[in-house]
Design a protein around this motif. Structure first.
Motif, PDB file in Angstrom:
ATOM      1  N   ILE A 145      -2.673 -15.252  26.656  1.00  0.00           N
ATOM      2  CA  ILE A 145      -4.114 -15.142  25.484  1.00  0.00           C
ATOM      3  C   ILE A 145      -3.877 -16.511  24.815  1.00  0.00           C
ATOM      4  CG2 ILE A 145      -3.556 -14.326  22.851  1.00  0.00           C
ATOM      5  CD1 ILE A 145      -1.961 -11.884  23.494  1.00  0.00           C
TER       6      ILE A 145
ATOM      7  N   LYS B 274      -6.599 -18.820  26.236  1.00  0.00           N
ATOM      8  CA  LYS B 274      -8.022 -18.239  26.077  1.00  0.00           C
ATOM      9  C   LYS B 274      -8.376 -18.531  24.595  1.00  0.00           C
ATOM     10  CE  LYS B 274      -9.801 -17.186  29.527  1.00  0.00           C
ATOM     11  NZ  LYS B 274     -11.019 -18.411  30.616  1.00  0.00           N
TER      12      LYS B 274
ATOM     13  N   GLY C 233      -6.249 -17.603  21.868  1.00  0.00           N
ATOM     14  CA  GLY C 233      -6.071 -16.633  21.117  1.00  0.00           C
ATOM     15  C   GLY C 233      -6.064 -17.260  19.076  1.00  0.00           C
TER      16      GLY C 233
ATOM     17  N   THR D 197      -5.756 -12.855  17.572  1.00  0.00           N
ATOM     18  CA  THR D 197      -7.134 -12.410  16.926  1.00  0.00           C
ATOM     19  C   THR D 197      -8.422 -13.412  17.786  1.00  0.00           C
ATOM     20  OG1 THR D 197      -5.809 -12.488  15.071  1.00  0.00           O
ATOM     21  CG2 THR D 197      -7.933 -12.914  14.558  1.00  0.00           C
ATOM     22  N   ALA D 198      -9.149 -12.678  18.328  1.00  0.00           N
ATOM     23  CA  ALA D 198      -9.950 -13.557  18.728  1.00  0.00           C
ATOM     24  C   ALA D 198     -11.632 -13.429  17.779  1.00  0.00           C
ATOM     25  CB  ALA D 198     -10.536 -12.762  19.904  1.00  0.00           C
ATOM     26  N   SER D 199     -12.393 -14.980  18.084  1.00  0.00           N
ATOM     27  CA  SER D 199     -12.909 -15.195  17.043  1.00  0.00           C
ATOM     28  C   SER D 199     -14.591 -14.970  16.809  1.00  0.00           C
ATOM     29  CB  SER D 199     -13.274 -16.973  16.905  1.00  0.00           C
ATOM     30  OG  SER D 199     -13.433 -17.113  18.095  1.00  0.00           O
TER      31      SER D 199
ATOM     32  N   GLN E 145     -14.854 -13.785  22.674  1.00  0.00           N
ATOM     33  CA  GLN E 145     -13.498 -13.632  22.751  1.00  0.00           C
ATOM     34  C   GLN E 145     -12.767 -12.780  23.394  1.00  0.00           C
ATOM     35  OE1 GLN E 145     -11.411 -16.069  19.836  1.00  0.00           O
ATOM     36  NE2 GLN E 145     -10.899 -17.194  21.162  1.00  0.00           N
ATOM     37  N   VAL E 146     -12.824 -11.207  22.408  1.00  0.00           N
ATOM     38  CA  VAL E 146     -11.831 -10.821  22.338  1.00  0.00           C
ATOM     39  C   VAL E 146     -11.649  -9.592  23.699  1.00  0.00           C
ATOM     40  CG1 VAL E 146     -11.174  -7.936  21.863  1.00  0.00           C
ATOM     41  CG2 VAL E 146     -11.904  -9.551  20.061  1.00  0.00           C
TER      42      VAL E 146
ATOM     43  N   ILE F 105     -10.202 -12.544  26.316  1.00  0.00           N
ATOM     44  CA  ILE F 105      -9.012 -13.016  26.322  1.00  0.00           C
ATOM     45  C   ILE F 105      -7.881 -11.971  27.044  1.00  0.00           C
ATOM     46  CG2 ILE F 105      -6.638 -12.372  24.836  1.00  0.00           C
ATOM     47  CD1 ILE F 105      -8.585 -13.663  22.802  1.00  0.00           C
TER      48      ILE F 105
ATOM     49  N   ILE G  13      -5.268  -6.887  20.577  1.00  0.00           N
ATOM     50  CA  ILE G  13      -6.562  -8.162  21.025  1.00  0.00           C
ATOM     51  C   ILE G  13      -7.808  -7.586  20.071  1.00  0.00           C
ATOM     52  CG2 ILE G  13      -8.031  -9.942  22.061  1.00  0.00           C
ATOM     53  CD1 ILE G  13      -5.151 -10.029  23.613  1.00  0.00           C
TER      54      ILE G  13
ATOM     55  N   ASN H 170     -10.914  -8.889  16.364  1.00  0.00           N
ATOM     56  CA  ASN H 170     -11.499  -9.552  15.417  1.00  0.00           C
ATOM     57  C   ASN H 170     -11.081  -9.872  14.823  1.00  0.00           C
ATOM     58  OD1 ASN H 170     -12.266  -7.647  14.272  1.00  0.00           O
ATOM     59  ND2 ASN H 170     -14.720  -7.766  14.896  1.00  0.00           N
TER      60      ASN H 170
END
Length: 116
Positions: free
Chosen positions: A14, A17, A19, A41-43, A47-48, A51, A89, A91
């Motif tokens: 994570i 990438k 995270g 959390t992914a932006s 990205q979700v 990861i 994971i 957003n």
């Protein structure tokens, strides 16, 4: 591979990438559901997926496959079930809405440095 070692691999995948807000919660202290939740959390939706793919790729290299995968269709919350460890994971919006840390507030947090 121990559960702690697997959790560390997940954390590192994570982190690789980018995270954000990675939390490890010892669910096993309050439930028999699993040992750990790893939450990040992914932006963005992209990205979700990136990861989640990286976590799966890193564990597959070690011969560990998920028991279940959910959320790849929407890419707002991907869940990877590795039995003893469940990876979430999110957003930003979904993480705030579901707030798993509050739901499992009685479960202690784990510092990644104590795992390996």
């Amino acid at each position: 591979m121990t559960v702690n070692e697997m959790t560390k691999v997940i954390y590192d995948a994570i982190d690789d990438k980018i995270g954000q807000d990675i939390s490890i919660i010892n669910i096993g202290a309050v439930s028999s559901l699993c040992d750990y939740f790893v939450i990040a959390t992914a932006s963005s939706q992209r990205q979700v997926k990136a990861i989640a793919d990286n976590v799966e790729d890193e564990l597959t290299k070690l011969g560990i496959e998920p028991r279940g995968k959910e959320g790849y269709e929407t890419q707002t919350w991907v869940l990877l079930d590795y039995g003893d460890v469940i990876v979430h994971i999110f957003n930003e919006e979904q993480r705030g809405f579901y707030n798993l840390e509050k739901l499992w507030k009685d479960a202690p947090y784990v510092d990644v440095d104590t795992l390996a």
